[in-house]
Motif scaffolding. Structure first.
Motif, PDB file in Angstrom:
ATOM      1  N   ALA A 287       0.832  -1.203   0.000  1.00  0.00           N
ATOM      2  CA  ALA A 287       0.000   0.000   0.000  1.00  0.00           C
ATOM      3  C   ALA A 287       0.870   1.259   0.000  1.00  0.00           C
ATOM      4  CB  ALA A 287      -0.936  -0.005   1.209  1.00  0.00           C
ATOM      5  N   LEU A 288       1.928   1.249   0.808  1.00  0.00           N
ATOM      6  CA  LEU A 288       2.825   2.405   0.860  1.00  0.00           C
ATOM      7  C   LEU A 288       3.573   2.592  -0.458  1.00  0.00           C
ATOM      8  CD1 LEU A 288       4.181   2.029   4.487  1.00  0.00           C
ATOM      9  CD2 LEU A 288       2.834   3.941   3.603  1.00  0.00           C
ATOM     10  N   HIS A 289       3.900   1.487  -1.124  1.00  0.00           N
ATOM     11  CA  HIS A 289       4.559   1.581  -2.423  1.00  0.00           C
ATOM     12  C   HIS A 289       3.666   2.299  -3.434  1.00  0.00           C
ATOM     13  CE1 HIS A 289       6.551   0.482  -6.169  1.00  0.00           C
ATOM     14  NE2 HIS A 289       5.385   0.026  -6.588  1.00  0.00           N
ATOM     15  N   TYR A 290       2.403   1.871  -3.508  1.00  0.00           N
ATOM     16  CA  TYR A 290       1.497   2.491  -4.478  1.00  0.00           C
ATOM     17  C   TYR A 290       1.186   3.945  -4.096  1.00  0.00           C
ATOM     18  CZ  TYR A 290       0.977  -2.125  -6.480  1.00  0.00           C
ATOM     19  OH  TYR A 290       1.231  -3.329  -7.066  1.00  0.00           O
ATOM     20  N   LEU A 291       1.105   4.204  -2.794  1.00  0.00           N
ATOM     21  CA  LEU A 291       0.918   5.586  -2.355  1.00  0.00           C
ATOM     22  C   LEU A 291       2.096   6.440  -2.805  1.00  0.00           C
ATOM     23  CD1 LEU A 291      -0.503   7.801  -0.675  1.00  0.00           C
ATOM     24  CD2 LEU A 291       0.774   6.963   1.319  1.00  0.00           C
ATOM     25  N   ALA A 292       3.314   5.922  -2.647  1.00  0.00           N
ATOM     26  CA  ALA A 292       4.510   6.657  -3.054  1.00  0.00           C
ATOM     27  C   ALA A 292       4.508   6.918  -4.553  1.00  0.00           C
ATOM     28  CB  ALA A 292       5.760   5.877  -2.646  1.00  0.00           C
ATOM     29  N   ARG A 293       4.080   5.930  -5.331  1.00  0.00           N
ATOM     30  CA  ARG A 293       4.026   6.126  -6.791  1.00  0.00           C
ATOM     31  C   ARG A 293       3.058   7.237  -7.158  1.00  0.00           C
ATOM     32  NH1 ARG A 293       3.970   0.260  -9.747  1.00  0.00           N
ATOM     33  NH2 ARG A 293       3.322   1.563 -11.500  1.00  0.00           N
ATOM     34  N   MET A 294       1.926   7.287  -6.476  1.00  0.00           N
ATOM     35  CA  MET A 294       0.948   8.331  -6.765  1.00  0.00           C
ATOM     36  C   MET A 294       1.484   9.707  -6.376  1.00  0.00           C
ATOM     37  SD  MET A 294      -2.482   6.281  -5.528  1.00  0.00           S
ATOM     38  CE  MET A 294      -3.727   7.293  -6.343  1.00  0.00           C
ATOM     39  N   ILE A 295       2.141   9.775  -5.226  1.00  0.00           N
ATOM     40  CA  ILE A 295       2.698  11.052  -4.772  1.00  0.00           C
ATOM     41  C   ILE A 295       3.794  11.525  -5.716  1.00  0.00           C
ATOM     42  CG2 ILE A 295       4.064  12.148  -2.955  1.00  0.00           C
ATOM     43  CD1 ILE A 295       2.547  10.362  -0.943  1.00  0.00           C
ATOM     44  N   GLU A 296       4.730  10.633  -6.067  1.00  0.00           N
ATOM     45  CA  GLU A 296       5.842  11.011  -6.933  1.00  0.00           C
ATOM     46  C   GLU A 296       5.383  11.374  -8.338  1.00  0.00           C
ATOM     47  OE1 GLU A 296       9.094  11.466  -6.073  1.00  0.00           O
ATOM     48  OE2 GLU A 296       8.203  11.309  -4.088  1.00  0.00           O
ATOM     49  N   ALA A 297       4.242  10.844  -8.760  1.00  0.00           N
ATOM     50  CA  ALA A 297       3.710  11.166 -10.087  1.00  0.00           C
ATOM     51  C   ALA A 297       2.953  12.488 -10.098  1.00  0.00           C
ATOM     52  CB  ALA A 297       2.792  10.039 -10.561  1.00  0.00           C
ATOM     53  N   GLY A 298       2.843  13.121  -8.938  1.00  0.00           N
ATOM     54  CA  GLY A 298       2.141  14.397  -8.887  1.00  0.00           C
ATOM     55  C   GLY A 298       0.636  14.263  -8.784  1.00  0.00           C
ATOM     56  N   GLU A 299       0.164  13.117  -8.304  1.00  0.00           N
ATOM     57  CA  GLU A 299      -1.277  12.919  -8.146  1.00  0.00           C
ATOM     58  C   GLU A 299      -1.853  13.957  -7.184  1.00  0.00           C
ATOM     59  OE1 GLU A 299      -4.401  12.279  -9.030  1.00  0.00           O
ATOM     60  OE2 GLU A 299      -3.661  10.286  -9.595  1.00  0.00           O
ATOM     61  N   ASP A 300      -3.072  14.367  -7.446  1.00  0.00           N
ATOM     62  CA  ASP A 300      -3.765  15.308  -6.559  1.00  0.00           C
ATOM     63  C   ASP A 300      -3.955  14.640  -5.198  1.00  0.00           C
ATOM     64  OD1 ASP A 300      -5.538  16.964  -5.202  1.00  0.00           O
ATOM     65  OD2 ASP A 300      -6.765  17.369  -6.963  1.00  0.00           O
ATOM     66  N   PRO A 301      -3.418  15.206  -4.112  1.00  0.00           N
ATOM     67  CA  PRO A 301      -3.547  14.553  -2.804  1.00  0.00           C
ATOM     68  C   PRO A 301      -4.996  14.419  -2.353  1.00  0.00           C
ATOM     69  CG  PRO A 301      -2.730  16.798  -2.557  1.00  0.00           C
ATOM     70  CD  PRO A 301      -2.674  16.475  -4.020  1.00  0.00           C
ATOM     71  N   ARG A 302      -5.870  15.295  -2.852  1.00  0.00           N
ATOM     72  CA  ARG A 302      -7.289  15.202  -2.486  1.00  0.00           C
ATOM     73  C   ARG A 302      -7.926  13.964  -3.091  1.00  0.00           C
ATOM     74  NH1 ARG A 302      -8.774  21.061  -4.594  1.00  0.00           N
ATOM     75  NH2 ARG A 302      -7.505  20.173  -6.264  1.00  0.00           N
ATOM     76  N   PHE A 303      -7.469  13.575  -4.288  1.00  0.00           N
ATOM     77  CA  PHE A 303      -7.968  12.348  -4.910  1.00  0.00           C
ATOM     78  C   PHE A 303      -7.581  11.139  -4.050  1.00  0.00           C
ATOM     79  CE2 PHE A 303      -6.879   8.645  -7.541  1.00  0.00           C
ATOM     80  CZ  PHE A 303      -8.135   8.347  -8.079  1.00  0.00           C
ATOM     81  N   ILE A 304      -6.327  11.107  -3.610  1.00  0.00           N
ATOM     82  CA  ILE A 304      -5.872   9.996  -2.768  1.00  0.00           C
ATOM     83  C   ILE A 304      -6.676   9.961  -1.474  1.00  0.00           C
ATOM     84  CG2 ILE A 304      -3.905   8.973  -1.581  1.00  0.00           C
ATOM     85  CD1 ILE A 304      -2.079  10.495  -3.536  1.00  0.00           C
ATOM     86  N   ALA A 305      -6.875  11.118  -0.866  1.00  0.00           N
ATOM     87  CA  ALA A 305      -7.614  11.180   0.400  1.00  0.00           C
ATOM     88  C   ALA A 305      -9.047  10.705   0.229  1.00  0.00           C
ATOM     89  CB  ALA A 305      -7.586  12.602   0.947  1.00  0.00           C
ATOM     90  N   ARG A 306      -9.665  11.039  -0.894  1.00  0.00           N
ATOM     91  CA  ARG A 306     -11.044  10.569  -1.144  1.00  0.00           C
ATOM     92  C   ARG A 306     -11.083   9.051  -1.242  1.00  0.00           C
ATOM     93  NH1 ARG A 306     -11.277  15.247  -4.511  1.00  0.00           N
ATOM     94  NH2 ARG A 306     -10.784  14.027  -6.374  1.00  0.00           N
TER      95      ARG A 306
END
Length: 456
Positions: A287-306
């Motif tokens: 889970a932390l790996h995929y979270l890191a990939r989303m963060i490093e790719a510039g994903e909107d943090p609000r999308f992740i939080a939702r």
């Protein structure tokens, strides 16, 4: 008068020596037509167009009696730029303060300078106050005399909902304009202009597509961040004598590895799906790996939080009643602080959810109930549960025979609540995992009481 002279001198230096200013400053739009994005604010006849044309918010372009402007939007969307353009277009002094570092003393100094400038040589002042939500109520109150007397044109910027973060008297005197996040195309156009225009990099280097794509990911819709990263990468390329900014140079200068991740394509959904499924499977490391990939790719943090909030109810539910409050608190924190610090909050929530006991009982319960409603299993509300607070209800038998649970020992009255069509059906089937084991014991006892069994 000294602050006015210093301000003028600084502006002269910026115009005469643009190469000494940061790229983001040099590329700052000089007119509304050069502003990137915000098409809804810049179309013909819009409040912003009329505001500039008529000299300030008090003109016909603003709301009646408005004497300030509040710009609400995410970081890097052009709040400072719009304030600067207004001051230039209306030929007013531009003074910028940040609520992070300035207090009442600094605000009063600017207001005093504005009054002297207006009375001394007829020059009006635009006061741009960044992050006004960081000002306390008392500090915001100190702005009111200047706004009411029009000693300054106040343009305040906030990343938080002004209805919660700005005092009502100031809000009622303001024209509120909402800025939208910049699109990838908006930022791409800005980067390409910065590469070619003389006030930018003047064609000194080229930017291949892969390096441009990485800069766009790093920027995450923030124009200022995009230009800052481009300037650093261009400087490194020029220093090495390279004719173009390579992906390796961009990675080196922004200290971030390029992540193969398309926010608009399949990988966007694949990685988001993998994050949620890893949490569901209790694999905290994946889970932390995929979270890191989303963060490093510039994903909107609000999308992740939702997605985390949905996961808390969909896959954990009452097995850990603290999961949803944790996810909601994370979403609120992310909205307030943004990246890079928001990464810590998202990590906190992801770890908590991944290691929580799991239950999809809430998911299956509402799914089954909705399926029955769609199938027509509804029926009339039992008469004793209907509203009895109107004349004639008693004659209709509404609310008659209703047993008030608080008057019954144990607080559970043996009476029918569900319509006849689904009476006796059980939608919620709790698991024996985590805290939900307690609910499993409770729900059966409650159902027995409702049926009038076991002493009910």
């Amino acid at each position: 008068m000294e602050p006015d002279l210093f301000t003028a001198a600084a502006e002269d230096r910026q115009e005469k020596e643009p190469a000494s200013s940061p790229l983001a400053v040099r590329m700052r739009p000089r007119t509304l037509d050069e502003v990137v994005g915000q098409r809804h604010l810049l179309k013909p006849g819009s409040p912003m167009r009329r505001l500039v044309a008529e000299g300030g918010p008090g003109g016909a372009g603003g709301r009646a009696g408005a004497s300030s402007v509040i710009l609400w939007g995410p970081p890097g969307t052009g709040k400072t730029t719009l304030a600067y353009v207004v001051s230039k277009a209306t030929d007013k002094r531009f003074v910028e303060l940040s609520a992070i570092t300035a207090g009442v003393k600094e605000v009063r100094a600017v207001i005093d300078g504005a009054r002297r400038a207006s009375g001394g040589y007829g020059k009006e002042t635009v006061l741009f106050l960044d992050e006004i939500h960081r000002f306390s109520k008392a500090q915001q109150d100190s702005l009111l005399p200047a706004v009411e007397n029009r000693w300054v044109t106040l343009i305040a910027a906030t990343t938080e909902n002004p209805y919660f973060s700005v005092i009502s008297p100031l809000l009622s005197r303001s024209l509120l304009l909402t800025l939208e996040p910049l699109t990838e195309e908006d930022v791409r156009g800005l980067l390409r202009r910065a590469l070619t225009e003389e006030r930018g990099l003047g064609g000194a280097v080229e930017l291949p597509e892969d390096a441009e794509a990485h800069l766009l990911r790093v920027a995450g819709g923030d124009a200022r961040r995009a230009l800052t990263a481009l300037e650093a990468a261009a400087g490194a390329a020029i220093a090495k004598g390279e004719p173009e900014i390579t992906l390796a140079t961009v990675e080196e200068t922004v200290d971030r590895a390029a992540v193969k991740y398309d926010r608009e394509g399949d990988q966007h959904y694949d990685v988001a799906s993998a994050l949620i499924k890893s949490i569901r499977g209790s694999d905290v490391d994946a889970a932390l790996h995929y979270l890191a990939r989303m963060i490093e790719a510039g994903e909107d943090p609000r999308f992740i939080a939702r997605r985390l909030m949905i996961s808390a109810s969909e896959d954990i539910g009452l097995a850990d009643p603290t999961a949803l409050p944790t996810a909601v608190a994370a979403a609120q924190a992310v909205a307030m602080i943004g990246f890079p610090e928001a990464a810590l909050t998202l990590s906190h929530a992801t770890i908590a959810l991944a290691l929580a006991p799991k239950s999809n009982a809430a998911t299956t319960a509402i799914s089954a109930a909705r399926a029955d409603v769609r199938a027509g299993l509804a029926g009339p509300v039992p008469a004793h549960l209907r509203d009895g607070h109107y004349q004639g209800a008693k004659k209709l038998g509404h609310a008659q025979g209703y047993v008030y649970p608080h008057d019954v020992p144990g607080g559970i009255a043996a009476q029918q609540y569900a319509p006849d069509a689904i009476h006796g059906k059980h939608y919620y089937e709790p698991t024996r995992y985590g805290a939900e084991a307690r609910y499993a014991d409770v729900v059966e006892k409650v159902r027995e009481r409702l049926r009038g069994e076991n002493g009910g």
